[in-house]
Motif scaffolding. Structure first.
Motif, PDB file in Angstrom:
ATOM      1  N   SER A 258       0.888  -1.099  -0.162  1.00  0.00           N
ATOM      2  CA  SER A 258      -0.076  -0.195   0.124  1.00  0.00           C
ATOM      3  C   SER A 258       0.605   1.298  -0.007  1.00  0.00           C
ATOM      4  CB  SER A 258      -0.940   0.090   1.121  1.00  0.00           C
ATOM      5  OG  SER A 258      -0.282   0.169   2.472  1.00  0.00           O
ATOM      6  N   LEU A 259       2.097   1.197   0.296  1.00  0.00           N
ATOM      7  CA  LEU A 259       3.069   2.295   0.476  1.00  0.00           C
ATOM      8  C   LEU A 259       3.858   2.627  -0.751  1.00  0.00           C
ATOM      9  CD1 LEU A 259       4.724   2.106   3.876  1.00  0.00           C
ATOM     10  CD2 LEU A 259       3.201   4.116   2.901  1.00  0.00           C
ATOM     11  N   LEU A 260       3.582   1.704  -1.864  1.00  0.00           N
ATOM     12  CA  LEU A 260       4.433   1.836  -3.145  1.00  0.00           C
ATOM     13  C   LEU A 260       3.863   2.815  -3.971  1.00  0.00           C
ATOM     14  CD1 LEU A 260       5.492  -1.699  -4.452  1.00  0.00           C
ATOM     15  CD2 LEU A 260       6.966   0.011  -3.313  1.00  0.00           C
ATOM     16  N   LYS A 261       4.835   3.490  -4.655  1.00  0.00           N
ATOM     17  CA  LYS A 261       4.671   4.584  -5.642  1.00  0.00           C
ATOM     18  C   LYS A 261       4.245   4.002  -6.907  1.00  0.00           C
ATOM     19  CE  LYS A 261       7.289   8.374  -3.887  1.00  0.00           C
ATOM     20  NZ  LYS A 261       8.470   9.291  -4.316  1.00  0.00           N
ATOM     21  N   PRO A 262       3.676   4.588  -7.867  1.00  0.00           N
ATOM     22  CA  PRO A 262       3.691   3.967  -9.299  1.00  0.00           C
ATOM     23  C   PRO A 262       5.121   3.862  -9.482  1.00  0.00           C
ATOM     24  CG  PRO A 262       2.190   5.809  -9.206  1.00  0.00           C
ATOM     25  CD  PRO A 262       2.988   5.624  -7.745  1.00  0.00           C
ATOM     26  N   LEU A 263       5.229   2.730 -10.266  1.00  0.00           N
ATOM     27  CA  LEU A 263       6.502   2.149 -10.551  1.00  0.00           C
ATOM     28  C   LEU A 263       7.310   1.681  -9.368  1.00  0.00           C
ATOM     29  CD1 LEU A 263       7.383   4.583 -13.844  1.00  0.00           C
ATOM     30  CD2 LEU A 263       6.083   2.201 -13.638  1.00  0.00           C
ATOM     31  N   GLY A 264       6.891   1.716  -8.234  1.00  0.00           N
ATOM     32  CA  GLY A 264       7.612   1.248  -7.048  1.00  0.00           C
ATOM     33  C   GLY A 264       7.955  -0.271  -7.173  1.00  0.00           C
ATOM     34  N   THR A 265       8.868  -0.519  -6.438  1.00  0.00           N
ATOM     35  CA  THR A 265       9.250  -2.146  -6.477  1.00  0.00           C
ATOM     36  C   THR A 265       9.375  -2.543  -4.820  1.00  0.00           C
ATOM     37  OG1 THR A 265      10.661  -1.945  -8.343  1.00  0.00           O
ATOM     38  CG2 THR A 265      10.702  -3.951  -6.924  1.00  0.00           C
ATOM     39  N   TYR A 266       8.340  -3.638  -4.820  1.00  0.00           N
ATOM     40  CA  TYR A 266       8.396  -4.441  -3.324  1.00  0.00           C
ATOM     41  C   TYR A 266       9.137  -5.762  -3.446  1.00  0.00           C
ATOM     42  CZ  TYR A 266       6.773  -7.797   0.161  1.00  0.00           C
ATOM     43  OH  TYR A 266       6.467  -8.861   1.268  1.00  0.00           O
ATOM     44  N   ILE A 267      10.140  -5.970  -2.375  1.00  0.00           N
ATOM     45  CA  ILE A 267      11.087  -7.229  -2.559  1.00  0.00           C
ATOM     46  C   ILE A 267      10.712  -8.077  -1.458  1.00  0.00           C
ATOM     47  CG2 ILE A 267      13.188  -7.932  -2.870  1.00  0.00           C
ATOM     48  CD1 ILE A 267      13.852  -5.511  -4.343  1.00  0.00           C
ATOM     49  N   LEU A 268      10.485  -9.285  -1.440  1.00  0.00           N
ATOM     50  CA  LEU A 268      10.327  -9.932  -0.361  1.00  0.00           C
ATOM     51  C   LEU A 268      11.710 -10.815  -0.301  1.00  0.00           C
ATOM     52  CD1 LEU A 268       8.988 -11.476   1.977  1.00  0.00           C
ATOM     53  CD2 LEU A 268       8.035 -13.017   0.615  1.00  0.00           C
ATOM     54  N   TYR A 269      12.304 -10.789   0.945  1.00  0.00           N
ATOM     55  CA  TYR A 269      13.751 -11.602   0.977  1.00  0.00           C
ATOM     56  C   TYR A 269      13.658 -12.373   2.051  1.00  0.00           C
ATOM     57  CZ  TYR A 269      15.747  -8.024   4.075  1.00  0.00           C
ATOM     58  OH  TYR A 269      16.007  -7.113   5.207  1.00  0.00           O
ATOM     59  N   GLY A 270      12.882 -12.550   2.918  1.00  0.00           N
ATOM     60  CA  GLY A 270      12.885 -13.436   4.215  1.00  0.00           C
ATOM     61  C   GLY A 270      11.399 -13.636   4.581  1.00  0.00           C
ATOM     62  N   ALA A 271      10.987 -14.494   5.648  1.00  0.00           N
ATOM     63  CA  ALA A 271       9.796 -14.465   6.269  1.00  0.00           C
ATOM     64  C   ALA A 271       9.943 -14.848   7.737  1.00  0.00           C
ATOM     65  CB  ALA A 271       9.172 -15.699   5.656  1.00  0.00           C
ATOM     66  N   SER A 272      10.590 -13.965   8.624  1.00  0.00           N
ATOM     67  CA  SER A 272      10.691 -14.222   9.890  1.00  0.00           C
ATOM     68  C   SER A 272       9.883 -14.228  10.703  1.00  0.00           C
ATOM     69  CB  SER A 272      11.818 -13.057  10.397  1.00  0.00           C
ATOM     70  OG  SER A 272      11.252 -11.755  10.222  1.00  0.00           O
ATOM     71  N   ALA A 308       8.660  -8.512  -6.217  1.00  0.00           N
ATOM     72  CA  ALA A 308       9.765  -9.166  -6.466  1.00  0.00           C
ATOM     73  C   ALA A 308      10.234  -9.975  -5.351  1.00  0.00           C
ATOM     74  CB  ALA A 308      11.166  -8.351  -7.268  1.00  0.00           C
ATOM     75  N   GLY A 309      10.909 -11.165  -5.689  1.00  0.00           N
ATOM     76  CA  GLY A 309      11.578 -11.847  -4.406  1.00  0.00           C
ATOM     77  C   GLY A 309      13.047 -11.915  -4.627  1.00  0.00           C
ATOM     78  N   PHE A 310      13.841 -12.194  -3.618  1.00  0.00           N
ATOM     79  CA  PHE A 310      15.247 -12.305  -3.792  1.00  0.00           C
ATOM     80  C   PHE A 310      15.758 -13.473  -2.595  1.00  0.00           C
ATOM     81  CE2 PHE A 310      19.498 -11.280  -2.939  1.00  0.00           C
ATOM     82  CZ  PHE A 310      19.881 -11.490  -4.182  1.00  0.00           C
ATOM     83  N   SER A 311      16.380 -14.314  -3.105  1.00  0.00           N
ATOM     84  CA  SER A 311      17.062 -15.282  -2.404  1.00  0.00           C
ATOM     85  C   SER A 311      18.493 -15.418  -3.157  1.00  0.00           C
ATOM     86  CB  SER A 311      16.565 -16.661  -2.420  1.00  0.00           C
ATOM     87  OG  SER A 311      17.245 -17.756  -1.959  1.00  0.00           O
TER      88      SER A 311
END
Length: 381
Positions: A258-272, A308-311
């Motif tokens: 909900s905080l992302l601007k247009p063309l913004g990128t959300y990256i998940l890199y963990g699940a603590s 996006a996701g990153f590992s």
């Protein structure tokens, strides 16, 4: 330094079967085999599944280097491995750990670029928490002359992950804004430092309140993770942010999107958030899963948002990303030598103190990186 490597090589002149690392904890090594100390995970579960024991010392195969380990990195991912909270873990008993640093002790045939005595840091696909490791040269990097072993153990995984998320996945540029969860952790601090190398980047950090005094100077704006940080961020930046780095998952996913601007990128890199108690909890896993906002591709299209996701470990060991990681490491080492970045170390622990170190991570008490110092003696009770 080279002489030290030669002396170590003489100590480990016997060839050991590479499969020795897969044997049960109590199986004795052949009488002609040199031994080493290692942290062994006997089975998935609580802290009682960890122990320090003797194992047969490995020898390098073609294309590998043998490293006398000085220090190892300890990450939240290692806690998840202990609990069995990851996909397709190797069958225990196993030696945990994905990064270490030390001195090259011997070099196998068909191995170029390293010599005995080189100070190096390395990625491993498990087996890092030991006095000696062997790993392919593709995962080994020379340390700068003025980098300490403690810094090297805190550098590889966290800074490479932060760099690749910011610059390779999200294309961080001048004037952008970044929100990072767990800003007091090792990755969070690496993110903050890397953002400072780009002009006019605003960093919103989310962290537990007791960490604020220590990390307030590393970010532009700092918020308590237990408050409504969404509204606080929007007071400062009504349009939201350009990049969100999320290592928590669960309910934070929807908030972050909900905080992302247009063309913004959300990256998940963990699940603590899936880790609550000492052992694996299917309830916590299910709760985090159901709290994740279901993503509608049409909504992404309409709002011009990127998920996006990153590992890093999957990129290295399953997806052939060695060259990409090497390129990132070269740039990071250049920034280090320019004194623009430097790892934040929380504390040093002996191998025998691994349980206490893991508990500190579990309690989210660390600011920066926890290090297993192979040469450190346990602190007396």
């Amino acid at each position: 330094m080279a002489k030290e490597g030669v002396d170590m090589t003489e100590e480990t002149e016997y060839m050991i079967d590479r499969n020795a690392g897969k044997e049960a904890v109590n199986v004795e090594s052949p009488s002609n085999a040199k031994e080493m100390r290692a942290v062994v995970l006997a089975g998935f579960g609580g802290l009682n599944k960890l122990r320090v024991t003797k194992k047969a010392m490995p020898e390098p195969q073609d294309g590998e280097v043998k490293i006398r380990v000085k220090a190892c990195g300890l990450n939240f991912l290692d806690l998840m491995v202990r609990q069995g909270n990851i996909d397709n873990p190797p069958k225990p008993p196993l030696v945990p750990g994905f990064e270490c640093c030390g001195i090259v002790e011997s070099v196998a045939e068909n191995t170029q670029g390293f010599e005995i005595g080189d100070r190096v840091m390395a990625f491993l696909n498990y087996n890092a928490w030991a006095e000696v490791v062997c790993t392919p040269v593709d995962f080994v990097y020379k340390m700068p002359d003025d980098m300490t072993f403690t810094e090297a153990a805190a550098f590889s995984l966290n800074f490479v992950a932060a760099y690749m998320m910011l610059f390779e996945v999200a294309s961080l540029r001048e004037g952008m804004s970044v929100l990072v969860h767990s800003a007091g952790g090792a990755v969070g601090q690496a993110v903050a430092q890397l953002c400072s190398t780009v002009p006019n980047v605003t960093v919103f950090g989310i962290a537990s309140c007791f960490k604020h005094t220590s990390i307030k100077d590393s970010v532009t704006h700092l918020f308590d993770r237990n408050t409504d940080y969404i509204q606080e961020v929007k007071k400062i930046s009504p349009d939201g942010v350009d990049i969100v780095l999320d290592c928590l998952c669960g309910e934070n996913t929807g908030k972050s999107l909900s905080l992302l601007k247009p063309l913004g990128t959300y990256i998940l890199y963990g699940a603590s958030n899936m880790v609550t108690g000492e052992t694996k909890s299917f309830f916590s896993f299910a709760k985090s899963w159901w709290q994740v906002e279901k993503v509608n591709p049409i909504k992404l299209y309409e709002e011009n948002k990127v998920i996006a996701g990153f590992s890093l470990l999957n990129l290295l060991f399953k997806q052939g990303g060695c060259n990409l990681v090497k390129s990132a490491m070269d740039k990071l080492l250049s920034l280090y030598e320019q004194k623009k970045i430097r790892p934040v170390v929380d504390s040093l622990w002996a191998l025998e103190e691994v349980k206490e170190a893991m508990q500190r991570i579990h309690d989210r008490g660390n600011i920066g990186k926890l290090i297993l110092d192979v040469e450190k003696s346990p602190t007396p009770l």
